[in-house]
Write a protein that holds these residues in place. Structure first.
Motif, mmCIF file in Angstrom:
data_model
loop_
_atom_site.group_PDB
_atom_site.id
_atom_site.type_symbol
_atom_site.label_atom_id
_atom_site.label_comp_id
_atom_site.label_asym_id
_atom_site.label_seq_id
_atom_site.Cartn_x
_atom_site.Cartn_y
_atom_site.Cartn_z
ATOM 1 N N LYS A 11 0.862 -1.173 0.000
ATOM 2 C CA LYS A 11 0.000 0.000 0.000
ATOM 3 C C LYS A 11 0.903 1.229 0.000
ATOM 4 C CE LYS A 11 -3.852 -2.257 2.367
ATOM 5 N NZ LYS A 11 -4.707 -2.263 1.152
ATOM 6 N N GLN A 12 0.538 2.237 -0.753
ATOM 7 C CA GLN A 12 1.354 3.444 -0.892
ATOM 8 C C GLN A 12 0.801 4.565 -0.005
ATOM 9 O OE1 GLN A 12 4.152 3.355 -2.962
ATOM 10 N NE2 GLN A 12 3.596 1.196 -3.238
ATOM 11 N N VAL A 13 1.657 5.160 0.809
ATOM 12 C CA VAL A 13 1.258 6.273 1.668
ATOM 13 C C VAL A 13 2.231 7.425 1.443
ATOM 14 C CG1 VAL A 13 1.029 7.098 4.043
ATOM 15 C CG2 VAL A 13 0.183 4.831 3.438
ATOM 16 N N LYS A 14 1.704 8.564 1.046
ATOM 17 C CA LYS A 14 2.534 9.757 0.845
ATOM 18 C C LYS A 14 2.365 10.690 2.035
ATOM 19 C CE LYS A 14 3.297 13.783 -2.152
ATOM 20 N NZ LYS A 14 2.946 14.469 -3.419
ATOM 21 N N GLY A 85 -1.782 14.778 -3.792
ATOM 22 C CA GLY A 85 -1.899 13.352 -3.519
ATOM 23 C C GLY A 85 -1.420 12.921 -2.151
ATOM 24 N N ASN A 87 -1.395 11.769 1.572
ATOM 25 C CA ASN A 87 -2.313 11.103 2.497
ATOM 26 C C ASN A 87 -2.191 11.653 3.905
ATOM 27 O OD1 ASN A 87 -1.054 8.567 0.625
ATOM 28 N ND2 ASN A 87 -3.283 8.859 0.569
ATOM 29 N N GLY A 88 -1.001 12.184 4.202
ATOM 30 C CA GLY A 88 -0.761 12.737 5.525
ATOM 31 C C GLY A 88 0.132 13.957 5.446
ATOM 32 N N LYS A 122 -9.031 14.867 -1.729
ATOM 33 C CA LYS A 122 -9.384 14.451 -0.376
ATOM 34 C C LYS A 122 -8.431 15.085 0.618
ATOM 35 C CE LYS A 122 -10.054 10.351 2.509
ATOM 36 N NZ LYS A 122 -9.966 8.857 2.563
ATOM 37 N N PRO A 124 -6.018 15.459 3.571
ATOM 38 C CA PRO A 124 -5.149 14.457 4.205
ATOM 39 C C PRO A 124 -5.297 14.421 5.719
ATOM 40 C CG PRO A 124 -3.898 16.433 3.730
ATOM 41 C CD PRO A 124 -5.267 16.659 3.151
ATOM 42 N N HIS A 125 -4.700 13.410 6.312
ATOM 43 C CA HIS A 125 -4.597 13.336 7.769
ATOM 44 C C HIS A 125 -3.550 14.364 8.216
ATOM 45 C CE1 HIS A 125 -4.144 11.430 11.783
ATOM 46 N NE2 HIS A 125 -2.872 11.754 11.627
ATOM 47 N N ILE A 179 -4.036 6.328 8.695
ATOM 48 C CA ILE A 179 -4.438 6.571 7.308
ATOM 49 C C ILE A 179 -5.056 5.323 6.694
ATOM 50 C CG2 ILE A 179 -3.533 7.031 4.984
ATOM 51 C CD1 ILE A 179 -1.479 8.906 6.326
ATOM 52 N N LEU A 180 -4.496 4.156 7.018
ATOM 53 C CA LEU A 180 -4.949 2.889 6.426
ATOM 54 C C LEU A 180 -5.981 2.158 7.291
ATOM 55 C CD1 LEU A 180 -1.476 1.620 5.177
ATOM 56 C CD2 LEU A 180 -3.310 2.616 3.794
#
Length: 224
Positions: A11-14, A85, A87-88, A122, A124-125, A179-180
């Protein structure tokens, strides 16, 4: 069933790290990527980019992209490209520097404005990261101010030391898990805490050991 069928893709988290210059963003990034703490401050120009793979509970494999954004980037034309893009977003400040804390509101407003301008983007966190907790005796930003900011802006809260490594791995692990939507047990949290060792400072005129090579799987590139 073959091995390839059993293994699921990472899983990809940026994660983007923002904050004033000298707040310790780069030190946190390099500490997390497996490199040692650098005592000589060098301001990031543009963005530094790191990759690191971790495994969360239930065998969830994650590749974390860490984007260390230069402190002079606030209001710059490239900021929206860097945070696209994400996520956090980690908002980092130095507990011994009041301005680095006060300026975080500007960083958060700017990020929210840029993301809101993108169609279907969206939010982000957001995480508030207090760095340099090893300098508790020099603290000027009180914990209650930190916690009030967290409450007001609905963020997660983290206290770390890039110098000692205290809670740095735990910070990223908690954020990736949130995030996940992966639940961390107490054992998972405890396993991320490093054993802190005393630092031996070489005498004046004696050259210390060279910087060790990292044995962890990480990489770095610089974009200017």
């Amino acid at each position: 069933m073959s091995d390839s069928e059993e293994e699921s893709p990472d899983k990809q988290v940026k994660i983007v790290i923002l904050g004033d210059g000298a707040s310790g963003k780069t030190s946190i990034s390099t500490r997390y990527s497996g490199e040692s703490f650098g005592k000589l401050y060098k301001q990031t120009v543009g963005v530094d980019f790191f990759l690191k793979r971790i495994v969360l509970p239930n065998n969830v494999h994650v590749t974390i992209q860490v984007w260390d954004i230069g402190g002079q980037t606030l209001g710059g034309e490239m900021l929206d490209k860097y945070i696209y893009g994400a996520n956090g977003v980690l908002l980092v400040y130095d507990i011994t520097n009041a301005n680095s804390f006060e300026n975080l509101s500007d960083w958060k407003v700017q990020v929210e404005k840029l993301i809101s301008s993108k169609r279907d983007a969206k939010m982000p966190h957001f995480a508030l990261v207090a760095n340099k907790v090893d300098l508790e005796h020099l603290r000027v930003v009180k914990p209650d101010k930190h916690m009030q900011f967290v409450k007001d802006h609905k963020m997660s809260s983290h206290f770390v030391s890039a110098k000692t490594g205290d809670s740095v791995n735990l910070c990223f692990k908690r954020i990736a898990a949130e995030i996940l939507n992966v639940k961390l047990s107490k054992a998972d949290l405890d396993s991320s805490q490093p054993v802190v060792k005393a630092e031996i400072v070489p005498s004046v005129g004696v050259r210390g050991p060279s910087r060790p090579l990292s044995s962890q799987r990480s990489s770095l590139c610089t974009i200017q």
